[in-house]
Each structure stands twice: as C-alpha cells, then as structure tokens.
Design a protein around this motif. Structure first.
Motif, short mmCIF file in Angstrom:
data_model
loop_
_atom_site.label_atom_id
_atom_site.label_comp_id
_atom_site.label_asym_id
_atom_site.label_seq_id
_atom_site.Cartn_x
_atom_site.Cartn_y
_atom_site.Cartn_z
N PHE A 292 -3.49 29.49 15.70
CA PHE A 292 -4.87 29.69 16.16
C PHE A 292 -5.35 28.49 16.97
O PHE A 292 -6.03 28.64 17.99
CB PHE A 292 -5.77 29.94 14.95
N VAL A 293 -5.01 27.28 16.52
CA VAL A 293 -5.44 26.07 17.22
C VAL A 293 -4.81 26.01 18.61
O VAL A 293 -5.46 25.62 19.59
CB VAL A 293 -5.08 24.82 16.39
N SER B 277 -12.65 30.24 11.71
CA SER B 277 -11.24 29.98 11.41
C SER B 277 -10.63 31.22 10.77
O SER B 277 -11.17 31.75 9.79
CB SER B 277 -11.11 28.79 10.46
N PRO B 278 -9.48 31.70 11.28
CA PRO B 278 -8.87 32.91 10.69
C PRO B 278 -8.27 32.66 9.32
O PRO B 278 -7.98 33.60 8.59
CB PRO B 278 -7.78 33.26 11.72
N THR C 136 -16.18 27.11 12.09
CA THR C 136 -15.64 25.75 12.14
C THR C 136 -15.88 25.14 13.50
O THR C 136 -15.81 25.81 14.53
CB THR C 136 -14.12 25.78 11.83
N ILE C 137 -16.13 23.82 13.50
CA ILE C 137 -16.27 23.04 14.74
C ILE C 137 -14.90 22.46 15.08
O ILE C 137 -14.26 21.83 14.24
CB ILE C 137 -17.30 21.92 14.57
N PHE C 138 -14.45 22.67 16.32
CA PHE C 138 -13.20 22.09 16.80
C PHE C 138 -13.52 21.18 17.99
O PHE C 138 -14.12 21.63 18.98
CB PHE C 138 -12.21 23.17 17.24
N VAL C 139 -13.15 19.90 17.87
CA VAL C 139 -13.34 18.94 18.96
C VAL C 139 -11.98 18.35 19.29
O VAL C 139 -11.25 17.92 18.39
CB VAL C 139 -14.33 17.82 18.55
N ASP D 285 -16.08 22.28 8.93
CA ASP D 285 -16.88 23.47 8.70
C ASP D 285 -18.31 23.21 9.16
O ASP D 285 -18.88 22.14 8.88
CB ASP D 285 -16.88 23.84 7.23
N THR D 286 -18.89 24.20 9.85
CA THR D 286 -20.27 24.02 10.31
C THR D 286 -21.23 23.88 9.13
O THR D 286 -22.22 23.15 9.22
CB THR D 286 -20.70 25.23 11.17
#
Length: 569
Positions: free
Chosen positions: A220-221, A247-248, A254-257, A273-274
């Motif tokens: 997924f990422v 997120s699956p 979820t926050i992805f940076v 996690d938000t």
C-alpha cells in the motif's frame, strides 16, 4: 399499533423540536468549529513536515559525513596501508576510537572483486565480490552507498565503497556502517503513540526496521508513493509530500509524510494515526459538545414532556380504533364457520366416496359368492382399500383438530414418489369420471424428506382435486413430476385446464379466496397448502395461462427448517 410505533413517534417528535430549536446555534458552532479544525490540522501537519525534513537533513548529513571520512583515508594514505591486514586493522581501530562504533569493519578489494585485506568481526576469507551489485555500482560511480542487504555475513548491513587510485593502480576501500546506530536515527522520529518512521528504497524494500511490523502495509505504501501529490514549492518544506488516507491494514485514517534521501534512492516515510496526531483537537471538540449539550438540556426536557402528552392522546385514539377493528374481525370469524365446515366436508368427500364404492363392490362379490374365482382376494383388496380410506379420513380430521388445538403433526421421513403413486391410485376413479388422464414422471433415487405424511397427502390431494376440477367438463391431462435439485425435492403438479387469470394469481393463497361457484369450495385449500409448505421451510409458486393450463411448483428441503436431519433419523 405496537409499542415500538409509539416509541418511534415519540422519538421523532422530540428530535424535530430539538432540531428546530438548536438549528441557529448549531450552524454557528459548526462554522466556527470548521475554521478552527482546518487551522489546527494545518498547523499539526506543518509541524510533522518540518520534523521529517530536519531528520532527512540529519540522515543525509550522516551519510555524507561517513563518505567524507572514508575519502579522507583514501586521499591521505597510500594503498599499501590498506593491503597489509595489520595496518588495516590499526587503521580500523583508530576509526572506532575516534568515531565510535559506526564503522563496523574495513576491507580492501581489488578491481577484479577479490577481498585482499579485511579488519572486522566477521571471517570473510578471500571473498569474491565481483558479482555483487555494490561492486558493479562503485566501479561506475567511484563512490557508492549501498542498500541494506544480508550479503555473505547473513545479517542486515549497508556499506560505503570508494574507488581510488594509488601508485598507478586502482583499489576499492569498503566499510560497513553500524545498522543499529543508523536505524536509531530513524526510530528517534516519534510523535505521540502511533507516530513512527522508516526508510524504503526504490524497490519498496525496508532499509530500516519499523517499531511495528509493517510488512503487510508495504504494498500500500508503494502505491501511495506513486500517487501522492507533488510537494508545494511555496511551502516551508518543499521536498516533503503529505497524504492522509485510510490504512488497509489497521483500517484507521493515517497521515503519511515522505521525503527523498540519498539523491532520491531512498525515501524517508513517517506515518501516524490522525486520531493520535489530532488528539488535542478531539479533546477540544469534546468540551465544545459538552457545553452545547448542557445548554440544550432545558429544550430537550420540554420537548420530551410535550411529545409525551401528544403521543398519549394519539395512543388513546388508536386504541379506540383498534377495538372497532377487533369487533369487525370477530364478526368475520363467525361468518367463516360455515365456510370451514364446508371445507371439512370437501376434504373427506373423496375417501368416503371410495369407501362407499368399495363397500358396494363387496356386496356384489358376496352376492356372487366369495368362493367363485378370485372373489375372496378381491374382497380382501376392497376391505384394505376401505381401511386405507378410513385412515385418510382419520388423518384429515386429526390434521384439522391439530390445527385447531395448535398440535404439531408427527414428522417422519416421507418418500414423495410413494406418496404421488398412492394419490394417483386413489384419484384414478374420480379422474376417469372427469375424463382426466393422470400421468406421473417420478425422478429416480429421490431422497426422503422430513414431513408429516398426512399433511403431505393433503397437499398433493388438494392440488390433484383442484386440477381435476379445473378440467371438469372438457377433460385433459394431469401430470405430477418429481426431481432432486440443489438439496431440494421439487414437485410439479400441472394440468391443461382453464387456467387462472393474471389478476387472481396474487390472491390464490389468501384464505377464503375462491373462484369456484358457491357451495363448491371454501377458499381454504390453497391457503392450508401454503401454510404447510411454509412451515416445512419450503416454497410454493404457480404459473398459469388462461385456456392453456396451470402448474404448481413445490420445493421442499431434504433437511428440516432448523438445518438438521429430522428427529427420527
């Protein structure tokens, strides 16, 4: 009306009053909350992006520093210092003393890939690196930082290799960096309870070890990195990209940076996690909702009192109406007594007629003499038939009494084919008088079904009688077909009679509905059939065309409605 209806009405009235009363306050609260939420989230995201960019710079500086330290050695020392293992070991020990444990080992490799000298904790012998990816890369780039791999030593590590020239000959100085120390640089990026960072390469492989197992989340990422929006050039962190999605694996938003490392060969990814990142926002929202709730208690109480009084009045009016309805239904029950009596006579008429016919036949035989020819056998057969039809009458009355007293008939294993043959034989005489031919197409190896034999006999007999009635006058064909399909026994009773008009098809299973002349039918036969089949967990359907014929299809489960075998197995 049931109690749930009034409860629902009560709740609806309360909700309407509260909604209308709170609407102005709610609109203002939502607008202000939206503005605050937007500003707060952007502030949190900017903070996360800034932290990621700072750590990206720290990691890049760390790698550049280690490359520079190795290049200082190759620029200031002759190749002979590295070829001699004792000199190489002294040099390695000096690096460890001056720079800590970052440099795990040192190795001198010739341009044909052979390990010439080595200092470190592993026994590599005369290793051959000519086929290794890092060796091919350093021969082209002259300076190369590898991905994390296992290699000959079988533990995760990555290397820095520098190609240099000494005394007219080229050599490769290779060092392994401490993976634990490097991994710690990434683990230090931690915010809240769920915030964590990790590094992946272009192939989407982990270059560090996350705090939590993310192996299932890795595909997924990878896809997220391909589709994440480009960084904003006007932002304070132009190299950093941000995405917020579900997120699956965890099922949470979820926050992805992410930010590039090592000239884009690696990517530093931070996720959180938000709910964790915006936890302070949630607490502020909770306080706002509590204040709003307390402010509306008075309105809610008033709405409750008013709606309770109104519902009580509506219930009183409905109760008066219900009493009138019950009186009408009771009158209808009294009117149906005559119809029910006629229905009983209709059900018993056939077996009684057969008994009378067989009794007359016995009288003829006795007049002729039982000793003549096979009259005795014929008399025994007639008596057996009388006994059978008497049992039928008993079963019919037992069924009706059981129904009236709510007694469930006994369930046994029933062979539908045997039942069809029995009904066909019993109905043969009546069918002849009506000029009707009875045909049976019985499937082989038909499994038994759990059912009451008398109920099943009544079902089939009613359908046969209805079919004969539909063809009385002009005659025709009555066909009974059985087959086994999908753990069900399928019975089809079809005729070539007058058919049923389309307008009546949806009503034929209603109690007391009949198209027969007055005195010819009660309208209960198909209704009783429908109830019996439904109780057995089966289905009954009908197709009909006027002047062509009608077909009733019954599907009965091989197992009972509870999902198990019947209780006699």
């Amino acid at each position: 009306m049931d109690r749930n209806y009034y409860q629902s009405l009560h709740r609806s009235m309360i909700a309407t009053v509260v909604f209308v009363s709170f609407m102005p306050l709610l609109v203002i609260t939502l607008l202000a909350g939206y503005q605050f939420t937007t500003a707060y989230k952007e502030k949190v995201l900017d903070h996360i992006r800034e932290i990621v960019q700072k750590h990206e710079q720290v990691i890049n500086n760390y790698l550049d520093e280690k490359v520079a330290e190795v290049r200082v050695l190759t620029d200031t020392l002759e190749g002979s210092c590295f070829v001699n293992e004792r000199s190489l070991r002294n040099l390695h020990e000096s690096l460890v003393r001056r720079h800590g444990g970052d440099f795990v080992d040192l190795g001198m490799v010739s341009t044909d890939g052979k390990l010439v000298a080595y200092s470190g904790p592993f026994k590599l012998g005369k290793a051959d690196y000519s086929g290794a990816k890092w060796f091919q890369e350093v021969m082209q780039r002259r300076v190369y930082i590898s991905d994390v791999f296992l290699g000959l030593r079988g533990v995760p590590h990555f290397i820095i290799a520098v190609l240099f020239e000494s005394d007219g000959e080229e050599w490769i100085l290779r060092t392994t960096l401490d993976f634990v120390s490097f991994n710690q640089l990434v683990e230090d990026i931690r915010i809240g309870k769920t915030g964590q960072a990790f590094i992946i390469n272009r192939a989407g492989e982990f270059q560090t070890t996350p705090r939590v197992d993310l192996e299932k989340e890795l595909p997924f990422v990878r896809e997220l990195l391909k589709t994440s929006p480009p960084a904003n050039a006007l932002s304070s962190t132009p190299r950093v990209r941000t995405a917020i999605t579900e997120s699956p694996i965890s099922g949470r938003e979820t926050i992805f940076v992410n930010s590039p490392l090592k000239n884009g060969e690696w990517t530093l990814i931070y996720q959180q996690d938000t709910a964790d990142a915006f936890s302070q926002l949630h607490r502020i929202r909770g306080m706002g909702f509590i204040v709003l709730l307390l402010g509306g208690v008075g309105i809610t109480v008033m709405a409750f009192v008013l709606s309770s009084r109104m519902v009580a009045r509506i219930r009183q009016a409905d109760m008066s109406k219900e009493m009138m309805n019950e009186q009408v239904i009771e009158a209808g029950k009294l009117a149906s007594v005559g119809e029910l009596a006629a229905g009983i006579a209709h059900e018993i008429n056939n077996p009684v007629a057969i008994m009378m016919e067989e009794a007359g036949w016995i009288e003829d035989l006795m007049a002729e003499g039982l000793e003549v020819d096979d009259n005795m056998d014929e008399a025994r057969r007639a008596l057996t038939q009388i006994r059978t039809q008497g049992a039928r009458c008993r079963d019919i009355t037992h069924k009706l009494l059981s129904f009236a007293r709510k007694i469930d008939p006994t369930v046994k294993r029933v062979n539908v084919n045997d039942l069809i043959e029995e009904i066909a034989a019993l109905s043969e005489q009546r069918a002849k008088y009506a000029n009707v031919r009875i045909n049976t197409v019985l499937g082989e190896g038909l499994p038994e079904i759990p059912a009451s034999p008398s109920e099943m006999q009544q079902v089939v007999l009613n359908l046969v009688n209805n079919a004969i009635d539909a063809m009385s006058g002009k005659g025709g064909d009555l066909t009974m077909t059985t087959r086994h399909a999908n753990d069900e026994v399928v019975l089809v009773v079809s005729d070539t009679g007058m058919g049923i008009p389309r307008a009546n098809l949806s009503r034929i299973f209603d109690p007391f509905f009949t198209t027969k002349p007055v005195g010819k039918g009660t309208g209960l036969g198909l209704s009783i059939i429908y109830g019996i089949i439904n109780k057995m967990g089966g289905e009954i359907s009908v197709t009909s065309t006027v002047d062509i014929g009608t077909a009733f299809t019954i599907r009965l489960p091989v197992e009972d409605a509870a999902g198990g075998k019947d209780n006699e197995e």
